[in-house]
Design a protein around this motif. Structure first.
Motif, short mmCIF file in Angstrom:
data_model
loop_
_atom_site.label_atom_id
_atom_site.label_comp_id
_atom_site.label_asym_id
_atom_site.label_seq_id
_atom_site.Cartn_x
_atom_site.Cartn_y
_atom_site.Cartn_z
N ILE A 575 0.82 -1.21 0.00
CA ILE A 575 0.00 0.00 0.00
C ILE A 575 0.86 1.26 0.00
O ILE A 575 0.55 2.24 -0.69
CB ILE A 575 -0.94 0.01 1.22
N LEU A 576 1.95 1.25 0.76
CA LEU A 576 2.75 2.45 0.97
C LEU A 576 3.99 2.52 0.07
O LEU A 576 4.85 3.36 0.29
CB LEU A 576 3.19 2.54 2.43
N TRP A 577 4.09 1.64 -0.92
CA TRP A 577 5.29 1.61 -1.78
C TRP A 577 5.49 2.95 -2.49
O TRP A 577 6.63 3.40 -2.66
CB TRP A 577 5.18 0.47 -2.78
N SER A 578 4.41 3.59 -2.92
CA SER A 578 4.51 4.87 -3.63
C SER A 578 4.00 6.03 -2.80
O SER A 578 3.66 7.09 -3.35
CB SER A 578 3.72 4.80 -4.95
N ALA A 579 3.95 5.86 -1.49
CA ALA A 579 3.46 6.92 -0.61
C ALA A 579 4.47 8.06 -0.53
O ALA A 579 5.66 7.88 -0.80
CB ALA A 579 3.19 6.36 0.79
N PRO A 580 4.01 9.27 -0.18
CA PRO A 580 4.95 10.38 0.01
C PRO A 580 6.02 10.03 1.04
O PRO A 580 5.75 9.39 2.06
CB PRO A 580 4.04 11.51 0.51
N SER A 581 7.23 10.47 0.78
CA SER A 581 8.35 10.15 1.67
C SER A 581 8.13 10.69 3.07
O SER A 581 8.55 10.08 4.05
CB SER A 581 9.65 10.71 1.08
N GLY A 582 7.51 11.87 3.17
CA GLY A 582 7.25 12.44 4.49
C GLY A 582 6.35 11.55 5.32
O GLY A 582 6.56 11.39 6.53
N LEU A 583 5.34 10.94 4.69
CA LEU A 583 4.45 10.05 5.42
C LEU A 583 5.18 8.79 5.85
O LEU A 583 5.02 8.31 6.99
CB LEU A 583 3.25 9.69 4.53
N LEU A 584 6.00 8.21 4.96
CA LEU A 584 6.76 7.01 5.32
C LEU A 584 7.77 7.31 6.41
O LEU A 584 8.03 6.47 7.28
CB LEU A 584 7.47 6.48 4.08
N LEU A 585 8.37 8.50 6.38
CA LEU A 585 9.29 8.87 7.44
C LEU A 585 8.58 8.92 8.79
O LEU A 585 9.10 8.45 9.80
CB LEU A 585 9.92 10.23 7.12
N TYR A 586 7.37 9.45 8.78
CA TYR A 586 6.58 9.48 10.02
C TYR A 586 6.29 8.07 10.52
O TYR A 586 6.48 7.76 11.70
CB TYR A 586 5.27 10.24 9.77
N TRP A 587 5.84 7.16 9.64
CA TRP A 587 5.53 5.80 10.06
C TRP A 587 6.77 5.06 10.54
O TRP A 587 6.72 4.31 11.53
CB TRP A 587 4.90 5.03 8.89
N LEU A 588 7.89 5.25 9.85
CA LEU A 588 9.12 4.56 10.25
C LEU A 588 9.59 5.02 11.62
O LEU A 588 9.90 4.20 12.50
CB LEU A 588 10.21 4.81 9.20
N VAL A 589 9.64 6.32 11.82
CA VAL A 589 10.06 6.84 13.13
C VAL A 589 9.05 6.42 14.20
O VAL A 589 9.43 6.08 15.33
CB VAL A 589 10.21 8.37 13.07
N GLY A 590 7.76 6.40 13.84
CA GLY A 590 6.75 5.96 14.80
C GLY A 590 6.96 4.51 15.21
O GLY A 590 6.79 4.16 16.38
N ASN A 591 7.33 3.65 14.26
CA ASN A 591 7.59 2.25 14.60
C ASN A 591 8.81 2.12 15.50
O ASN A 591 8.83 1.30 16.43
CB ASN A 591 7.81 1.44 13.33
N ILE A 592 9.84 2.91 15.23
CA ILE A 592 11.05 2.85 16.08
C ILE A 592 10.73 3.32 17.49
O ILE A 592 11.13 2.68 18.49
CB ILE A 592 12.17 3.70 15.45
N VAL A 593 10.00 4.43 17.60
CA VAL A 593 9.61 4.91 18.93
C VAL A 593 8.68 3.89 19.60
O VAL A 593 8.79 3.62 20.80
CB VAL A 593 8.92 6.29 18.82
N GLY A 594 7.76 3.31 18.81
CA GLY A 594 6.86 2.30 19.36
C GLY A 594 7.61 1.07 19.85
O GLY A 594 7.24 0.46 20.86
#
Length: 630
Positions: A575-594
């Motif tokens: 789903i997120l393969w072509s998502a905006p980089s800013g959104l993916l950056l948010y999800w990635l950092v959120g997973n690390i913090v999580g």
């Protein structure tokens, strides 16, 4: 032979007579236009098409509030069509005098922060202009290729004149060559005027461009034999959007129609207009394919993609809006459409305000206020943004979120760092909910075997059994202590906020061409590495798998947990393969913090002793219960 000689002598004699006549009686030169430069705020030139009528006399009725058109004018029909380039600090627009239509509209700068803007197909070494209007396709019939600001009446002869005649303009270079009109400050006004003797048609388009605004003011006066033309329609579009986007997706939708109809926002994607589908819950439109008639009162209408739009605001509500499509180019891998809005407008020189620019919530709010100051109606151009599900909630939260990220960007000078800090703050804010959710999930895991055992026992018991009530009470107590919904509820509370954050990142023009590390544009997908790999989606998927394995789940089945821990991240990767980089950056950092938060939660709950009810729940039922059941 003699006849040929006589014919040649006759030709020579005729030529000699004509030459001598012109020498003795030269033609009288037409009087020079005395007031060609009278209009001080009109800095544009004029021309007409070669197919126009041989003589054109300007009429005062064709130019509202202008004295310039009343004087005799030269015959511009013999001149070629000209290009007028309007340059402001925010955009560049090119108008063709043939039809007085816009053939190009390039957004140069972000009004919010003053940063330059470029097309989606740009690179650091090769920046390309951010063009909003597509070039005409060769396979589109001329009668269907509507252009921006084209006038349409429904009468074939009048429409031919309005679309193909060379409009006259006024200025120092009004008779020759292309011209560039700079608008460094204030505003500039341009009049496009035609008169057709054959049809008695007089038309004037007066455009006012503002240096510090994406709003353009348009006044149209259209008469036939000095009588107002009843049908007066303005073309908006076609297919306005970032022309640098090669392939559209869920995150970068193709240009679509939009309008406020009877006070509600309606959207009209091009593909359904073209196909005119029918199904269980809808029927085909009676007007057929490639035409969408909109019933109801329209306040404004336009064409736009995810990030940009052209919207025309009426001075008063009208009816009769139409959207038309023409497919062009190859249909693989993606079909393209020439999508145009045909909007009825007043022909009495009333002000029509046209917004051409980014679909950024701050810019749209400012434009709504500017339109009101210019004499337009009170409107909300923010409705042009498609917030999707829970729109009212997401829009209310998106503003404060963007304000916070912009404040962090001013401190850090990086939108990437601002997104990281904001993500850490948000996940820290919701840490108590996450901790409560994990506790509930762990209790659900502990009690899952006992709950299953109680269910099996209750299945085989009769309603008259004395122990049924006791077992049911125990089941209710366990459900209250370890209700899996209690663990999901905190997550559900976060969902609208997370949706709003997604909207904030994807709709703000401030993220466009904002760089971070190897990412050239936080508003677009990450560029490929080795022609097939994107780092952020892969890292996001891996971090999500680890986080899923660490997070307690109500199911005690290890196989089911592993399937969910791997299957869901892989689905999200797709789903997120072509998502905006800013959104993916948010999800990635959120997973690390999580991940860090989950490690702390697991450590905090590991030594926690279960309450007395939990200890009792672990005890097996007495043996006499089995006897009673038997």
């Amino acid at each position: 032979m003699k006849q040929q000689q006589r014919f040649l002598l006759a030709l020579v004699a005729s030529a000699a007579v004509l030459i001598l006549w012109n020498y003795l009686y030269p033609p009288v030169k037409p009087p020079q236009q005395a007031n060609a430069n009278v209009n001080a705020n009109v800095n544009v030139s004029q021309s007409s098409s070669p197919t126009a009528s041989p003589t054109v006399q300007a009429r005062s009725s064709a130019t509202p509030n202008s004295q310039a058109a009343a004087s005799p004018s030269p015959t511009p029909e013999l001149l070629p069509a000209r290009k007028l380039k309007i340059v402001t600090p925010l955009y560049e627009a090119i108008f063709d005098t043939r039809g007085a239509v816009a053939t190009s509209w390039i957004i140069r700068r972000n009004k919010n922060n003053g940063h330059d803007l470029f097309g989606a197909d740009s690179t650091k070494s090769d920046p390309k202009p951010l063009e909003l209007i597509p070039k005409p396709a060769s396979d589109i019939p001329a009668e269907k290729a509507f252009r921006a600001f084209q006038l349409v009446t429904g009468d074939a002869n009048s429409d031919q004149t309005l679309a193909n005649r060379n409009y006259r303009t006024f200025g120092p270079n009004a008779e020759s060559g292309d011209e560039t009109i700079n608008v460094p400050s204030g505003s500039k006004q341009i009049d496009f005027v035609i008169h057709d003797d054959a049809t008695g048609l007089d038309a004037t388009k007066r455009l006012t461009f503002f240096a510090d605004s994406y709003v353009t003011q348009l006044e149209v006066k259209l008469t036939r034999n000095n009588q107002p033309v009843p049908a007066n329609i303005l073309a908006i579009g076609p297919s306005v959007g970032d022309q640098g986007i090669q392939h559209h997706s869920f995150y970068a939708v193709p240009p679509e129609g939009m309008a406020i109809v009877d006070g509600k926002t309606q959207r009209f994607p091009a593909d359904p207009i073209h196909r005119n589908p029918s199904g269980w819950f809808s029927s085909a439109r009676p007007e057929g394919p490639d035409l969408q008639k909109v019933t109801g009162s329209v306040q404004w209408a336009g064409i736009g993609d995810t990030y940009f739009a052209m919207v025309a605001v009426e001075p008063r509500p009208v009816s009769g809006l139409e959207f038309r499509t023409v497919p062009y180019g190859p249909d693989k891998p993606e079909q393209h459409y020439w999508l145009t809005a045909l909007l009825p407008i007043p022909a009495d020189a009333s002000k029509i305000l046209v917004y051409v620019g980014p679909k950024d919530h701050r810019l749209l709010d400012d434009a709504s206020k500017e339109i009101a100051k210019l004499g337009g109606p009170q409107i909300d151009l923010g409705e042009a943004i498609n917030y999707g599900i829970f729109a009212w909630l997401r829009r209310g939260l998106a503003g404060p979120i963007l304000w916070s990220i912009n404040a962090l960007q001013r401190l850090t000078r990086s939108y990437g760092v601002a997104i990281i800090l904001f993500t850490i703050f948000i996940y820290s804010l919701f840490f108590p909910l996450k901790w409560q959710s994990s506790r509930k999930m762990k209790k659900a895991q502990k009690y899952a075997p006992r709950m299953k055992e109680l269910q099996e026992q209750l299945k085989g018991m009769k309603s008259t059994d004395a122990r049924m009530k006791e077992l049911q009470m125990e089941q209710l107590r366990l459900m209250k202590e370890a209700n899996p919904l209690g663990g999901c509820l905190p997550l559900l509370i976060q969902m609208p906020f997370l949706f709003a954050l997604y909207s904030a990142i994807t709709i703000s023009i401030d993220f466009r061409q904002a760089t971070f590390l190897w990412i050239p544009d936080l508003s677009g997908p990450e560029p490929y590495i080795f022609a097939f790999l994107r780092i952020l989606p892969v890292m996001f998927c891996g971090s999500m798998i680890v986080l899923q394995l660490l997070t307690p789940a109500p199911s005690a089945d290890p196989l089911q947990r592993k399937m969910m821990a791997i299957g869901m991240p892989l689905f999200m990767l797709y789903i997120l393969w072509s998502a905006p980089s800013g959104l993916l950056l948010y999800w990635l950092v959120g997973n690390i913090v999580g991940f860090i938060q989950q490690m702390l939660i697991n450590k905090m709950t590991k030594e926690e002793e279960p309450p007395p009810d939990e200890k009792a729940a672990k005890k097996k039922p007495p043996k006499k219960l089995k006897t009673a059941e038997a």
